[in-house]
Scaffold this motif. Sequence first.
Motif, PDB file in Angstrom:
ATOM      1  N   ALA A   1       0.911  -1.154   0.000  1.00  0.00           N
ATOM      2  CA  ALA A   1       0.000   0.000   0.000  1.00  0.00           C
ATOM      3  C   ALA A   1       0.946   1.198   0.000  1.00  0.00           C
ATOM      4  CB  ALA A   1      -0.879  -0.040   1.231  1.00  0.00           C
TER       5      ALA A   1
ATOM      6  N   TYR B   1      -0.293  -0.872  -4.571  1.00  0.00           N
ATOM      7  CA  TYR B   1      -1.682  -0.435  -4.369  1.00  0.00           C
ATOM      8  C   TYR B   1      -1.599   1.067  -4.102  1.00  0.00           C
ATOM      9  CZ  TYR B   1      -6.430  -0.641  -2.318  1.00  0.00           C
ATOM     10  OH  TYR B   1      -7.769  -0.482  -2.033  1.00  0.00           O
TER      11      TYR B   1
ATOM     12  N   GLY C   1      -4.196   4.292  -1.369  1.00  0.00           N
ATOM     13  CA  GLY C   1      -5.009   3.684  -0.316  1.00  0.00           C
ATOM     14  C   GLY C   1      -4.903   4.525   0.951  1.00  0.00           C
ATOM     15  N   SER C   2      -5.265   3.911   2.068  1.00  0.00           N
ATOM     16  CA  SER C   2      -5.162   4.625   3.357  1.00  0.00           C
ATOM     17  C   SER C   2      -3.726   5.063   3.593  1.00  0.00           C
ATOM     18  CB  SER C   2      -5.576   3.708   4.504  1.00  0.00           C
ATOM     19  OG  SER C   2      -6.789   3.071   4.230  1.00  0.00           O
TER      20      SER C   2
ATOM     21  N   ILE D   1     -12.621  -2.394   4.960  1.00  0.00           N
ATOM     22  CA  ILE D   1     -11.824  -2.116   6.162  1.00  0.00           C
ATOM     23  C   ILE D   1     -12.779  -1.595   7.245  1.00  0.00           C
ATOM     24  CG2 ILE D   1     -11.061   0.118   5.138  1.00  0.00           C
ATOM     25  CD1 ILE D   1      -8.385  -0.346   6.818  1.00  0.00           C
TER      26      ILE D   1
ATOM     27  N   LEU E   1     -12.179   1.086  10.094  1.00  0.00           N
ATOM     28  CA  LEU E   1     -12.101   2.512   9.767  1.00  0.00           C
ATOM     29  C   LEU E   1     -13.379   3.041   9.133  1.00  0.00           C
ATOM     30  CD1 LEU E   1      -8.430   2.981   8.440  1.00  0.00           C
ATOM     31  CD2 LEU E   1      -9.334   3.306  10.730  1.00  0.00           C
TER      32      LEU E   1
ATOM     33  N   LYS F   1     -10.040  -6.672  -1.003  1.00  0.00           N
ATOM     34  CA  LYS F   1      -8.931  -6.450  -0.071  1.00  0.00           C
ATOM     35  C   LYS F   1      -9.580  -6.492   1.296  1.00  0.00           C
ATOM     36  CE  LYS F   1      -6.344  -2.259   0.982  1.00  0.00           C
ATOM     37  NZ  LYS F   1      -5.804  -2.516   2.307  1.00  0.00           N
TER      38      LYS F   1
ATOM     39  N   GLY G   1      -5.335  -7.799   4.458  1.00  0.00           N
ATOM     40  CA  GLY G   1      -4.998  -6.388   4.670  1.00  0.00           C
ATOM     41  C   GLY G   1      -4.291  -6.073   5.979  1.00  0.00           C
ATOM     42  N   PHE G   2      -4.190  -7.047   6.870  1.00  0.00           N
ATOM     43  CA  PHE G   2      -3.468  -6.768   8.113  1.00  0.00           C
ATOM     44  C   PHE G   2      -2.128  -7.503   8.085  1.00  0.00           C
ATOM     45  CE2 PHE G   2      -7.435  -5.421  10.553  1.00  0.00           C
ATOM     46  CZ  PHE G   2      -6.959  -4.135  10.776  1.00  0.00           C
ATOM     47  N   ASP G   3      -1.051  -6.743   8.027  1.00  0.00           N
ATOM     48  CA  ASP G   3       0.284  -7.322   7.861  1.00  0.00           C
ATOM     49  C   ASP G   3       0.662  -8.231   9.034  1.00  0.00           C
ATOM     50  OD1 ASP G   3      -0.202  -5.263   6.163  1.00  0.00           O
ATOM     51  OD2 ASP G   3       1.534  -4.062   6.726  1.00  0.00           O
TER      52      ASP G   3
ATOM     53  N   ILE H   1      -2.015  -6.834   0.844  1.00  0.00           N
ATOM     54  CA  ILE H   1      -1.748  -5.420   0.546  1.00  0.00           C
ATOM     55  C   ILE H   1      -1.496  -4.747   1.890  1.00  0.00           C
ATOM     56  CG2 ILE H   1      -2.731  -3.270  -0.344  1.00  0.00           C
ATOM     57  CD1 ILE H   1      -4.541  -5.062  -2.169  1.00  0.00           C
ATOM     58  N   GLY H   2      -0.324  -4.145   2.064  1.00  0.00           N
ATOM     59  CA  GLY H   2      -0.056  -3.612   3.397  1.00  0.00           C
ATOM     60  C   GLY H   2       0.877  -2.427   3.421  1.00  0.00           C
ATOM     61  N   SER H   3       0.766  -1.663   4.496  1.00  0.00           N
ATOM     62  CA  SER H   3       1.583  -0.459   4.674  1.00  0.00           C
ATOM     63  C   SER H   3       3.028  -0.801   5.033  1.00  0.00           C
ATOM     64  CB  SER H   3       0.986   0.404   5.794  1.00  0.00           C
ATOM     65  OG  SER H   3       1.014  -0.305   7.021  1.00  0.00           O
TER      66      SER H   3
ATOM     67  N   ILE I   1       6.261  -4.538  13.772  1.00  0.00           N
ATOM     68  CA  ILE I   1       4.989  -3.827  13.598  1.00  0.00           C
ATOM     69  C   ILE I   1       4.505  -3.245  14.927  1.00  0.00           C
ATOM     70  CG2 ILE I   1       2.529  -4.091  13.009  1.00  0.00           C
ATOM     71  CD1 ILE I   1       3.350  -6.054  10.816  1.00  0.00           C
TER      72      ILE I   1
ATOM     73  N   LEU J   1       3.650   0.610  15.367  1.00  0.00           N
ATOM     74  CA  LEU J   1       2.311   1.090  15.744  1.00  0.00           C
ATOM     75  C   LEU J   1       2.379   1.955  16.997  1.00  0.00           C
ATOM     76  CD1 LEU J   1       0.108  -2.090  15.096  1.00  0.00           C
ATOM     77  CD2 LEU J   1       0.073   0.040  13.801  1.00  0.00           C
TER      78      LEU J   1
ATOM     79  N   TYR K   1       2.247   5.675  10.177  1.00  0.00           N
ATOM     80  CA  TYR K   1       2.746   6.173   8.882  1.00  0.00           C
ATOM     81  C   TYR K   1       3.989   7.042   9.071  1.00  0.00           C
ATOM     82  CZ  TYR K   1      -1.922   4.649   7.371  1.00  0.00           C
ATOM     83  OH  TYR K   1      -3.056   3.917   7.122  1.00  0.00           O
TER      84      TYR K   1
HETATM   85  C1  NAY Z   1      -4.214   0.809   2.723  1.00  0.00           C
HETATM   86  O1  NAY Z   1      -5.123   1.054   1.924  1.00  0.00           O
HETATM   87  O2  NAY Z   1      -3.218   1.513   2.789  1.00  0.00           O
HETATM   88  C2  NAY Z   1      -4.383  -0.303   3.627  1.00  0.00           C
HETATM   89  O3  NAY Z   1      -5.450  -0.514   4.142  1.00  0.00           O
HETATM   90  C3  NAY Z   1      -3.244  -1.181   3.890  1.00  0.00           C
HETATM   91  C4  NAY Z   1      -3.521  -2.016   5.081  1.00  0.00           C
HETATM   92  C5  NAY Z   1      -3.011  -1.327   6.308  1.00  0.00           C
HETATM   93  N1  NAY Z   1      -4.096  -0.676   6.988  1.00  0.00           N
HETATM   94  C6  NAY Z   1      -4.008   0.606   7.380  1.00  0.00           C
HETATM   95  C7  NAY Z   1      -5.249   1.193   7.901  1.00  0.00           C
HETATM   96  O4  NAY Z   1      -2.989   1.251   7.354  1.00  0.00           O
HETATM   97  O5  NAY Z   1      -1.075  -2.577   6.355  1.00  0.00           O
HETATM   98  C8  NAY Z   1      -2.231  -2.319   7.117  1.00  0.00           C
HETATM   99  C9  NAY Z   1      -1.841  -1.824   8.506  1.00  0.00           C
HETATM  100  O6  NAY Z   1      -1.241  -0.566   8.430  1.00  0.00           O
HETATM  101  C10 NAY Z   1      -0.863  -2.783   9.176  1.00  0.00           C
HETATM  102  O7  NAY Z   1      -1.370  -4.066   9.171  1.00  0.00           O
HETATM  103  C11 NAY Z   1      -0.538  -2.320  10.600  1.00  0.00           C
HETATM  104  O8  NAY Z   1      -1.660  -2.499  11.429  1.00  0.00           O
END
Ligand code: NAY
Length: 289
Positions: A7, A40, A43-44, A135, A138, A161, A185-187, A202-204, A239, A243, A248
Amino acid sequence: MKGIFSALMCSFDERGNVNEKGLREIIRYNLDVCKVDGLYVNGSTGENFLISTEQKKQIFETVYDEVGGEVPLIAQIGSLNIDEAIDLGKFVTGMGYNAISAVTPFYYKFNFEEIKDYYDTILKEVDNQLIIYSIPALTGVHMNLDQFAELFNNSKVIGVKFTAPDFYLLERIRHTFPDKLIYSGFDEMLLSASVLNVDGAIGSTFNINGQRAKQIFDFVQKGQLQEALAIQKVTNDLISEVLENGLYQTIKQILQSKGVDAGVCRKPMKPLATEKLEVANTIGKRYLQ
Ligand code: NAY
């Protein structure tokens, strides 16, 4: 379209403008160092809900230009303004993005009929395949198996996703729709989702830790669960510290410490205080050589 997708983060300057040079460096780091299988975009993690339509288009264009067909690209075009979603969908489809994705519409507590209509309307206008972005934590939008089935009835909806810790629902979706693409979606739950045969994730955190994510996914595919667990454990140590320090902002600072001009986050996200910058640098050193 399978495997580990970052992501993608975006670099912004102090005034909130897109830093194109920094964005290109983030992309290169993802492809050359993290070796992810795809991106991706918006995204968020891309801070999509904090930026203007023009900035979204600027990011879509820069990413497409930098990647040049090296890996598949998914464009998150979902918006509370359905006209914006359609406009962005047409924009990225014309450019050559492999698929679009759209977050479930949120804030106004839409009923399911309205959510289904949102996707069908976008897909009537946009000539591309779509991945639902679910998701619930959120958006507040929780969908059950029957509702996913109704969305999947549209043949242009090719997958989801799935960013939720509901492994019962995830297993039911996998079992019921073997031909749809499912991305975890959760790493921090990648191993558990991979065991359920998701097609990818897909992950941050893949912006910095993509190599480990790929190892987890590959080990599970080969049935080597203990090996996967050992890497998920280190990943989750990383992680949880990220967190704790600010998701971010910390990922951006770690990228910065690796020589990537990742910039700052858009307001109202606050920059890291000096002590937290130090913590981010330490996390980067400890977990990511
Ligand atoms: C996005 O669109 O960026 C995502 O949803 C990627 C998924 C991430 N969710 C958010 C809200 O950031 O990678 C996850 C998340 O950051 C990770 O699992 C840590 O909790």
